[in-house]
Design an enzyme around this catalytic site. Structure first.
Site, PDB file in Angstrom:
ATOM      1  NE  ARG A  72      -4.392   9.189   4.379  1.00 43.25           N
ATOM      2  CZ  ARG A  72      -5.456   8.393   4.408  1.00 43.25           C
ATOM      3  NH1 ARG A  72      -6.617   8.842   3.924  1.00 43.25           N
ATOM      4  NH2 ARG A  72      -5.391   7.161   4.889  1.00 43.25           N
ATOM      5  CG  HIS A 113      -0.292  -0.142   2.520  1.00 46.60           C
ATOM      6  ND1 HIS A 113       0.283  -1.324   2.962  1.00 46.60           N
ATOM      7  CD2 HIS A 113      -0.088   0.752   3.529  1.00 46.60           C
ATOM      8  CE1 HIS A 113       0.785  -1.159   4.170  1.00 46.60           C
ATOM      9  NE2 HIS A 113       0.592   0.101   4.531  1.00 46.60           N
TER      10      HIS A 113
END
Length: 351
Positions: A289, A279
């Site tokens: 974020r 990932h």
């Protein structure tokens, strides 16, 4: 705020072929609130967890029992920390987790092998009692105490939930000992971590046409070394997963759920039946974020090897040799993020 030079920005920009965001992922979902309802409900959840780990290496959990007010306080405390002046954040680089690398505050550089990202982060060890291993060295005052308290409360709640998930994994594998994984995370010497990542808004993203906006590497492609990682983020997108066929997909943000990743250590323990998932995080928007990840790790001296019951199901074939968690970490720290770290521990021999 993280400030990178033009050269560093060029180094962490994704290749042109990655300009377009990948398709959205269909993330498997497991509702933990039903686990205590009946044996049948627990068995169904265990099967769902095992299938997700086998097919994808990741899934999300709802009904996890972590209070929404706690999550809101954590979001606010993390945002307040990363909004501090740089000199105050730098104080956390010496003192958190014992004052030695890699613990504490850092930015841009991930590890010691040249990996860069559009990220700043706080990395903390976790004690046997399920709390941050050392005071977060921010600044004096109520804000510092508040952040430490909310981190400790979050760690305790998430570790409980993590152990429930690990027990479901063992049940889903048909193991007689459902605590075989969770005991490693609960061990007094467990090498567990908490990482708080902040990905600032991409520079000059505001008002820039989406079709020409570059996607920056926030955190490069990798697998997690530990047994399990449990992540929650704010409502800003950016997390991407690699499916078994190598296709990348975007994970939709979901502030009410936790996302669970299989780690390298769990891949070894399950003899490759569960596979750690590759990932990454990309940054392409004008919104920051923030993600908080609990990494459940075994004790440093713990020997890792495929569980005998799972080896027997494959006719005695062991895909990995025995090694300690400390040995694996030492090897992993010499590699870059994207490297396949488990290849050094594979074996084709049978026993």
């Amino acid at each position: 705020m993280v400030v990178l030079t033009k050269r560093e920005l060029e180094q962490i920009a994704l290749p042109a072929v990655q300009l377009a965001a990948p398709p959205l992922a269909l993330v498997p979902e497991v509702d933990l609130s039903a686990v205590e309802a009946s044996d049948a409900a627990r068995s169904a959840a265990a099967r769902a967890v095992a299938k997700a780990c086998e097919d994808h290496g990741f899934f999300k959990v709802t009904g996890h029992g972590v209070p929404a007010p706690l999550l809101a306080r954590l979001d606010a405390a993390a945002a307040a920390f990363f909004a501090l002046p740089q000199r105050d954040k730098d104080k956390a680089a010496a003192g958190a987790g014992g004052g030695s690398p890699p613990f504490g505050y850092a930015s841009k550089r991930i590890g010691d092998n040249g990996d860069l990202g559009w990220v700043e982060y706080l990395l903390l060890g976790v004690t046997a009692a399920g709390a941050a291993a050392a005071p977060v060295a921010l600044s004096e005052g109520a804000e510092s105490s508040c952040f430490r308290d909310v981190l400790d409360e979050h760690i305790a709640a998430v570790r409980r939930m993590t152990c429930t998930v690990l027990e479901l994994m063992a049940q889903g594998l048909g193991l007689d000992d459902e605590g075989v994984f969770s005991r490693l995370v609960l061990d007094r010497d467990s090498d567990s971590l908490l990482r708080v990542n902040h990905y600032p808004a991409r520079p000059e993203a505001a008002g820039e046409p989406a079709e020409v906006r570059r996607r920056l590497t926030g955190f490069g492609e990798h697998t997690d070394p530990q047994i399990i990682s449990v992540l929650r983020s704010n409502d800003a997108a950016g997390l991407e997963m690699s499916l078994r066929d190598g296709t990348w997909v975007s994970v939709p943000s979901d502030t009410r759920s936790f996302f669970v990743n299989v780690g390298d250590a769990l891949q070894v323990l399950t003899n490759g039946r569960f596979r750690s998932v590759r990932h990454r995080v990309v940054v392409s928007s004008a919104r920051p974020r923030v993600s908080v990840i609990f990494f459940g790790g075994p004790p440093p001296r713990q020997r890792l090897a495929p569980l005998p019951g799972l080896v027997d199901r494959e006719g005695g074939r062991r895909r990995y040799r025995d090694f300690t968690w400390r040995e694996y970490k030492t090897s992993a720290y010499r590699t870059k993020l994207a490297d396949n770290r488990l290849c050094y521990f594979e074996t084709t021999a049978t026993s």
